[in-house]
Design an enzyme around this catalytic site. Structure first.
Site, mmCIF file in Angstrom:
data_model
loop_
_atom_site.group_PDB
_atom_site.id
_atom_site.type_symbol
_atom_site.label_atom_id
_atom_site.label_comp_id
_atom_site.label_asym_id
_atom_site.label_seq_id
_atom_site.Cartn_x
_atom_site.Cartn_y
_atom_site.Cartn_z
ATOM 1 C CG HIS A 176 -9.780 2.689 6.039
ATOM 2 N ND1 HIS A 176 -9.147 2.449 4.848
ATOM 3 C CD2 HIS A 176 -11.109 2.709 5.752
ATOM 4 C CE1 HIS A 176 -10.048 2.317 3.884
ATOM 5 N NE2 HIS A 176 -11.249 2.485 4.413
ATOM 6 C CG HIS A 223 -5.104 -2.496 7.590
ATOM 7 N ND1 HIS A 223 -3.856 -2.172 7.095
ATOM 8 C CD2 HIS A 223 -5.983 -1.720 6.910
ATOM 9 C CE1 HIS A 223 -3.982 -1.254 6.161
ATOM 10 N NE2 HIS A 223 -5.270 -0.961 6.027
#
Length: 413
Positions: A176, A223
């Site tokens: 991302h 994350h």
């Protein structure tokens, strides 16, 4: 130094950021599901998949992952007789919640299939071509690195997980963050060659958008800070190294007679040679989608050049954009809706056909999720589907706009 790296990679930093933004777990308690799995503080099916991924990283074997059946999280819980995932956490700041959850969608398929084509339809196909090329390279490198490094995502607890589909994937680096950085700054650097705009304003927008996507990966618990930082750095390095060759790649992609062959064969080869795992992960399928979109667009732009109508902006460059009038907004919205409808129709039609043909060839049932995950079925059906989307986007959509009177070849609107 190693201690600082461990701190950046630790779940406590992610959990602390979530708490600061008003996303907190409910009171610690254990809920034993009907199948005997224990969940606490937001650790639901997604956590089970993460632990499977950790076992792989430690060399342990496990069965196929079931996280990628594309069911909504609530449906997964209801099907397994478990508590709704919302009960595992509490939102105390809805502004941050909507900001970061919305920002996280900027790295999903729904964003790619709307934003990138919209650049083609409403601004300049040249910019779309640049964005797709860089996006595909950056995402392929990031996805492959994930499955080579095999570093797990932050554990839950203490982290609250808001996404489940990709929780079985590994964490390092954040694709991302890579995609957001690549798209934002590729658009900034390429647009300054084509149109006049305040560069400082464009830079500010690029920084803000990429930062929001990066922070959203912490907020959603997907994350660690180290994953995000590495994603940004890797993307920046790829762009820096490749930037001097963007013009050459553009020329070869449009004019070399072998360009369409390379544009199909190379991405398909990379899809079939994607690193193998001993459990199912969505990374191979997602990578196939990205490379296939790039492949279809690449061939489409080459075909447009042969046909003599590319729909690119006319120079001399940089051009001055016309004022943003109500009529321009209306034409842009109409092009978006018509174009998106064509892409969705293409996706559903080719996907339906290719799945049935491949399942018949390999003697599998279309409704068999495990069969659709087999490489010999997943790669060709996704590749053919999204190559078709790329071709329709680059060749047909603008011509339909002309037929419908939504595109004036003499202007931007």
């Amino acid at each position: 130094m190693w201690g600082f790296i461990s701190y950046l990679n630790g779940p406590e930093l992610v959990a602390g950021f979530q708490r600061c933004c008003g996303l907190v777990p409910r009171e610690t308690r254990s809920n034993v599901s009907q199948n005997g799995l224990v969940h606490a503080n937001g650790s639901g099916p997604g956590t089970v998949h993460r632990r499977k991924a950790e076992q792989v990283a430690n060399g342990a074997s496990h069965a196929h992952d079931s996280n990628s059946n594309y069911k909504p999280a609530c449906a997964q819980y209801e099907a397994e007789g478990e508590e709704h995932p919302r009960s595992h956490y509490e939102v105390r700041n809805w502004l941050f919640y909507f900001l970061f959850v919305t920002s996280a969608t900027l790295g999903h398929e729904v964003f790619y299939i709307t934003f990138l084509p919209s650049i083609h339809w409403n601004l300049d196909p040249f910019l779309c071509r640049r964005l797709v090329n860089v996006w595909a390279v950056v995402m392929y490198i990031g996805q492959v690195m994930k499955d080579i490094l095999k570093l797990p995502r932050p554990p839950s607890p203490p982290v609250v997980k808001l996404e489940t589909r990709v929780d079985a994937e590994y964490g390092m680096p954040s694709t991302h963050a890579m995609a957001a950085t690549a798209i934002s700054f590729t658009l900034l650097l390429s647009a300054q060659e084509r149109v006049k705009f305040p560069f400082e304003l464009g830079l500010a927008v690029a920084v803000v958008l990429s930062a929001l996507v990066c922070l959203s990966r912490l907020y959603t618990g997907m994350h660690s800070a180290l994953d995000v930082i590495c994603g940004v750095v890797i993307s920046a390095v790829i762009m820096t190294v490749s930037y001097p060759y963007w013009g050459t790649i553009d020329y070869l992609q449009l004019h070399n007679p072998l360009a369409p062959v390379v544009g199909v064969v190379l991405p398909l080869f990379l899809c079939y040679k994607y690193p193998e795992l001993d459990h199912y992960s969505t990374t191979r399928g997602d990578t196939t989608i990205i490379l296939a979109c790039c492949s279809g667009c690449s061939v489409g732009y080459w075909v447009n050049e042969r046909l003599g109508l590319t729909f690119d902006l006319a120079g001399p460059f940089p051009v001055t954009l016309p004022p943003l009038t109500l009529a321009a907004v209306g034409f842009g919205l109409a092009r978006f809706l018509v174009g998106l409808g064509m892409l969705v129709l293409t996706r559903q039609t080719v996907r339906w056909l290719s799945l049935r043909v491949l399942c018949r060839v390999y003697g599998a049932s279309v409704s068999d999720v495990d069969a659709r995950r087999r490489k010999e079925i997943e790669v060709p059906y996704k590749f053919s589907t999204y190559v078709s989307i790329g071709l329709v986007n680059s060749i047909l959509v603008n011509r339909v706009f002309v037929m419908m009177g939504l595109w004036d070849l003499g202007s931007l609107v």
